[in-house]
Design a protein around this motif. Sequence first.
Motif, PDB file in Angstrom:
ATOM      1  N   PRO A  10       0.831  -1.202   0.000  1.00  0.00           N
ATOM      2  CA  PRO A  10       0.000   0.000   0.000  1.00  0.00           C
ATOM      3  C   PRO A  10       0.868   1.255   0.000  1.00  0.00           C
ATOM      4  O   PRO A  10       1.907   1.313   0.640  1.00  0.00           O
ATOM      5  CB  PRO A  10      -0.808  -0.122   1.304  1.00  0.00           C
ATOM      6  CG  PRO A  10      -0.053  -1.082   2.156  1.00  0.00           C
ATOM      7  CD  PRO A  10       0.638  -2.013   1.222  1.00  0.00           C
ATOM      8  N   SER A  11       0.438   2.249  -0.749  1.00  0.00           N
ATOM      9  CA  SER A  11       1.159   3.516  -0.814  1.00  0.00           C
ATOM     10  C   SER A  11       0.597   4.438   0.263  1.00  0.00           C
ATOM     11  O   SER A  11      -0.568   4.825   0.210  1.00  0.00           O
ATOM     12  CB  SER A  11       0.992   4.133  -2.206  1.00  0.00           C
ATOM     13  OG  SER A  11       1.617   5.395  -2.257  1.00  0.00           O
ATOM     14  N   ILE A  12       1.414   4.757   1.243  1.00  0.00           N
ATOM     15  CA  ILE A  12       0.983   5.585   2.362  1.00  0.00           C
ATOM     16  C   ILE A  12       1.293   7.044   2.044  1.00  0.00           C
ATOM     17  O   ILE A  12       2.403   7.397   1.643  1.00  0.00           O
ATOM     18  CB  ILE A  12       1.701   5.176   3.664  1.00  0.00           C
ATOM     19  CG1 ILE A  12       1.542   3.672   3.911  1.00  0.00           C
ATOM     20  CG2 ILE A  12       1.166   5.987   4.838  1.00  0.00           C
ATOM     21  CD1 ILE A  12       0.114   3.210   4.056  1.00  0.00           C
ATOM     22  N   SER A  13       0.297   7.898   2.228  1.00  0.00           N
ATOM     23  CA  SER A  13       0.475   9.323   1.951  1.00  0.00           C
ATOM     24  C   SER A  13      -0.163  10.132   3.075  1.00  0.00           C
ATOM     25  O   SER A  13      -0.757   9.585   4.005  1.00  0.00           O
ATOM     26  CB  SER A  13      -0.178   9.679   0.605  1.00  0.00           C
ATOM     27  OG  SER A  13      -1.594   9.650   0.724  1.00  0.00           O
ATOM     28  N   LEU A  18      -7.050   5.597   7.734  1.00  0.00           N
ATOM     29  CA  LEU A  18      -6.542   4.525   8.575  1.00  0.00           C
ATOM     30  C   LEU A  18      -7.667   3.677   9.166  1.00  0.00           C
ATOM     31  O   LEU A  18      -8.739   4.188   9.493  1.00  0.00           O
ATOM     32  CB  LEU A  18      -5.712   5.105   9.719  1.00  0.00           C
ATOM     33  CG  LEU A  18      -4.525   5.992   9.345  1.00  0.00           C
ATOM     34  CD1 LEU A  18      -3.836   6.485  10.609  1.00  0.00           C
ATOM     35  CD2 LEU A  18      -3.552   5.251   8.447  1.00  0.00           C
ATOM     36  N   TYR A  19      -7.366   2.386   9.289  1.00  0.00           N
ATOM     37  CA  TYR A  19      -8.203   1.438  10.019  1.00  0.00           C
ATOM     38  C   TYR A  19      -7.262   0.619  10.891  1.00  0.00           C
ATOM     39  O   TYR A  19      -6.124   0.323  10.495  1.00  0.00           O
ATOM     40  CB  TYR A  19      -8.963   0.512   9.071  1.00  0.00           C
ATOM     41  CG  TYR A  19      -9.937   1.210   8.164  1.00  0.00           C
ATOM     42  CD1 TYR A  19     -11.292   1.262   8.476  1.00  0.00           C
ATOM     43  CD2 TYR A  19      -9.507   1.825   6.984  1.00  0.00           C
ATOM     44  CE1 TYR A  19     -12.191   1.910   7.642  1.00  0.00           C
ATOM     45  CE2 TYR A  19     -10.390   2.478   6.149  1.00  0.00           C
ATOM     46  CZ  TYR A  19     -11.733   2.519   6.479  1.00  0.00           C
ATOM     47  OH  TYR A  19     -12.620   3.160   5.653  1.00  0.00           O
ATOM     48  N   ALA A  40      -6.751  -1.645  -2.272  1.00  0.00           N
ATOM     49  CA  ALA A  40      -5.907  -1.405  -3.447  1.00  0.00           C
ATOM     50  C   ALA A  40      -6.678  -1.620  -4.741  1.00  0.00           C
ATOM     51  O   ALA A  40      -6.564  -0.823  -5.679  1.00  0.00           O
ATOM     52  CB  ALA A  40      -4.685  -2.319  -3.398  1.00  0.00           C
ATOM     53  N   ASP A  41      -7.468  -2.679  -4.786  1.00  0.00           N
ATOM     54  CA  ASP A  41      -8.241  -2.979  -5.998  1.00  0.00           C
ATOM     55  C   ASP A  41      -9.232  -1.866  -6.326  1.00  0.00           C
ATOM     56  O   ASP A  41      -9.546  -1.628  -7.500  1.00  0.00           O
ATOM     57  CB  ASP A  41      -9.000  -4.303  -5.833  1.00  0.00           C
ATOM     58  CG  ASP A  41      -8.085  -5.511  -5.863  1.00  0.00           C
ATOM     59  OD1 ASP A  41      -6.927  -5.367  -6.300  1.00  0.00           O
ATOM     60  OD2 ASP A  41      -8.523  -6.605  -5.448  1.00  0.00           O
ATOM     61  N   GLN A  42      -9.745  -1.203  -5.278  1.00  0.00           N
ATOM     62  CA  GLN A  42     -10.725  -0.147  -5.498  1.00  0.00           C
ATOM     63  C   GLN A  42     -10.087   1.234  -5.593  1.00  0.00           C
ATOM     64  O   GLN A  42     -10.783   2.248  -5.673  1.00  0.00           O
ATOM     65  CB  GLN A  42     -11.777  -0.179  -4.386  1.00  0.00           C
ATOM     66  CG  GLN A  42     -12.557  -1.483  -4.355  1.00  0.00           C
ATOM     67  CD  GLN A  42     -13.756  -1.456  -3.419  1.00  0.00           C
ATOM     68  OE1 GLN A  42     -14.222  -0.404  -3.013  1.00  0.00           O
ATOM     69  NE2 GLN A  42     -14.275  -2.629  -3.097  1.00  0.00           N
ATOM     70  N   GLY A  43      -8.750   1.275  -5.595  1.00  0.00           N
ATOM     71  CA  GLY A  43      -8.054   2.544  -5.735  1.00  0.00           C
ATOM     72  C   GLY A  43      -8.209   3.450  -4.533  1.00  0.00           C
ATOM     73  O   GLY A  43      -8.141   4.680  -4.670  1.00  0.00           O
ATOM     74  N   LEU A  44      -8.407   2.862  -3.365  1.00  0.00           N
ATOM     75  CA  LEU A  44      -8.619   3.651  -2.153  1.00  0.00           C
ATOM     76  C   LEU A  44      -7.298   3.889  -1.434  1.00  0.00           C
ATOM     77  O   LEU A  44      -6.473   2.975  -1.284  1.00  0.00           O
ATOM     78  CB  LEU A  44      -9.587   2.923  -1.210  1.00  0.00           C
ATOM     79  CG  LEU A  44     -10.982   2.648  -1.775  1.00  0.00           C
ATOM     80  CD1 LEU A  44     -11.796   1.827  -0.789  1.00  0.00           C
ATOM     81  CD2 LEU A  44     -11.695   3.963  -2.087  1.00  0.00           C
ATOM     82  N   ARG A  67      -9.771   9.488  18.520  1.00  0.00           N
ATOM     83  CA  ARG A  67      -9.441  10.906  18.371  1.00  0.00           C
ATOM     84  C   ARG A  67      -8.490  11.175  17.208  1.00  0.00           C
ATOM     85  O   ARG A  67      -8.108  12.326  16.971  1.00  0.00           O
ATOM     86  CB  ARG A  67      -8.848  11.432  19.683  1.00  0.00           C
ATOM     87  CG  ARG A  67      -9.911  11.614  20.764  1.00  0.00           C
ATOM     88  CD  ARG A  67      -9.314  11.808  22.143  1.00  0.00           C
ATOM     89  NE  ARG A  67     -10.335  12.124  23.128  1.00  0.00           N
ATOM     90  CZ  ARG A  67     -11.160  11.239  23.678  1.00  0.00           C
ATOM     91  NH1 ARG A  67     -11.084   9.957  23.319  1.00  0.00           N
ATOM     92  NH2 ARG A  67     -12.062  11.599  24.581  1.00  0.00           N
ATOM     93  N   ILE A  68      -8.106  10.124  16.474  1.00  0.00           N
ATOM     94  CA  ILE A  68      -7.263  10.313  15.292  1.00  0.00           C
ATOM     95  C   ILE A  68      -8.155  10.755  14.139  1.00  0.00           C
ATOM     96  O   ILE A  68      -9.088  10.048  13.751  1.00  0.00           O
ATOM     97  CB  ILE A  68      -6.518   9.014  14.944  1.00  0.00           C
ATOM     98  CG1 ILE A  68      -5.530   8.656  16.076  1.00  0.00           C
ATOM     99  CG2 ILE A  68      -5.777   9.155  13.617  1.00  0.00           C
ATOM    100  CD1 ILE A  68      -4.844   7.324  15.882  1.00  0.00           C
ATOM    101  N   GLY A  69      -7.876  11.914  13.584  1.00  0.00           N
ATOM    102  CA  GLY A  69      -8.784  12.512  12.611  1.00  0.00           C
ATOM    103  C   GLY A  69      -8.957  11.722  11.333  1.00  0.00           C
ATOM    104  O   GLY A  69     -10.013  11.783  10.695  1.00  0.00           O
ATOM    105  N   ASN A  70      -7.926  10.984  10.898  1.00  0.00           N
ATOM    106  CA  ASN A  70      -8.032  10.241   9.634  1.00  0.00           C
ATOM    107  C   ASN A  70      -8.214   8.733   9.858  1.00  0.00           C
ATOM    108  O   ASN A  70      -7.943   7.931   8.969  1.00  0.00           O
ATOM    109  CB  ASN A  70      -6.811  10.488   8.751  1.00  0.00           C
ATOM    110  CG  ASN A  70      -5.512  10.018   9.378  1.00  0.00           C
ATOM    111  OD1 ASN A  70      -5.379  10.009  10.605  1.00  0.00           O
ATOM    112  ND2 ASN A  70      -4.553   9.638   8.551  1.00  0.00           N
TER     113      ASN A  70
END
Length: 277
Positions: A10-13, A18-19, A40-44, A67-70
């Motif tokens: 996975p490309s982390i940006s 996050l999960y 990845a298959d869904q381009g997420l 409390r983590i915003g993302n």
Amino acid sequence: MTATAPSPQPSISGSTRLYAVVGDPVAQVQSPGLLNPLFADQGLDAVLVPVEVRPDDLEQVIRGLQRIGNLDGIFVTVPHKADAARLADRHSRTVEIAGTSNVLRRETDGRWFAENFDGAGFVAGLARAGHEIRGSRVALAGAGGAGSAIAAALLTAGATRIAVTDPDRPKLDALVGRLARYWPGRVHAVAEPALNDSDLAVNATPLGLRSSDPLPFPPEALAPGAAVADIIMKPHETPLLRQAAALGHHVHHGIDMLKGQVEFYCEFFGLRAPGTG
């Protein structure tokens, strides 16, 4: 010999969603291997990571994750499913009945909603394997996080009797009491697994995660033709399933419960189900 190409990572940006999957231990979890390829298959731009959390630290860790915003979702595995349910703001009907949760979702208002797909995934896996649930008699070992949801789902699917065992008698009695309000006369707390007259025997305990664990019940006590299911995902072939297969019983593996949950998770988080394009 041709070298096998490595799986894409996975490309982390900075915009990655996050999960987390929390448990103790987490070495056995299989959900990242199923859901990260789906992202990845869904381009997420999303990733699911395992987080090992001791029971005494669970509330502090869950509150921090919330409390983590993302961070959009928290998956929950052994032994945290009952405690995690209490850390959500809202609960599904399944969670209210079972008293446990295996996933939390951040809502648009910032609150957290708890659901439990263990039972639905387990029943879906059984159905795909051709096991008939309606009218069946079930021996269930384990009244904890997964066992409670599995019991409710089997009763919903038409099981006529579920006999539940668990060494924690207060937890066992509490589960049977909750289930009896919805399915009176069809669920019973028993001291020993009711194997000789059961069509399906289910291990919903952690027994089998370690090679030194005793069997949760003796499969030789089952009647010919009975099926044996284990929710342990790693190892794939647990000692219980190996012994049951050697005795001629149909066996059902733990990974099938997780595979059965994927479509439910997709709907829950607004993803496309596998194979839908």
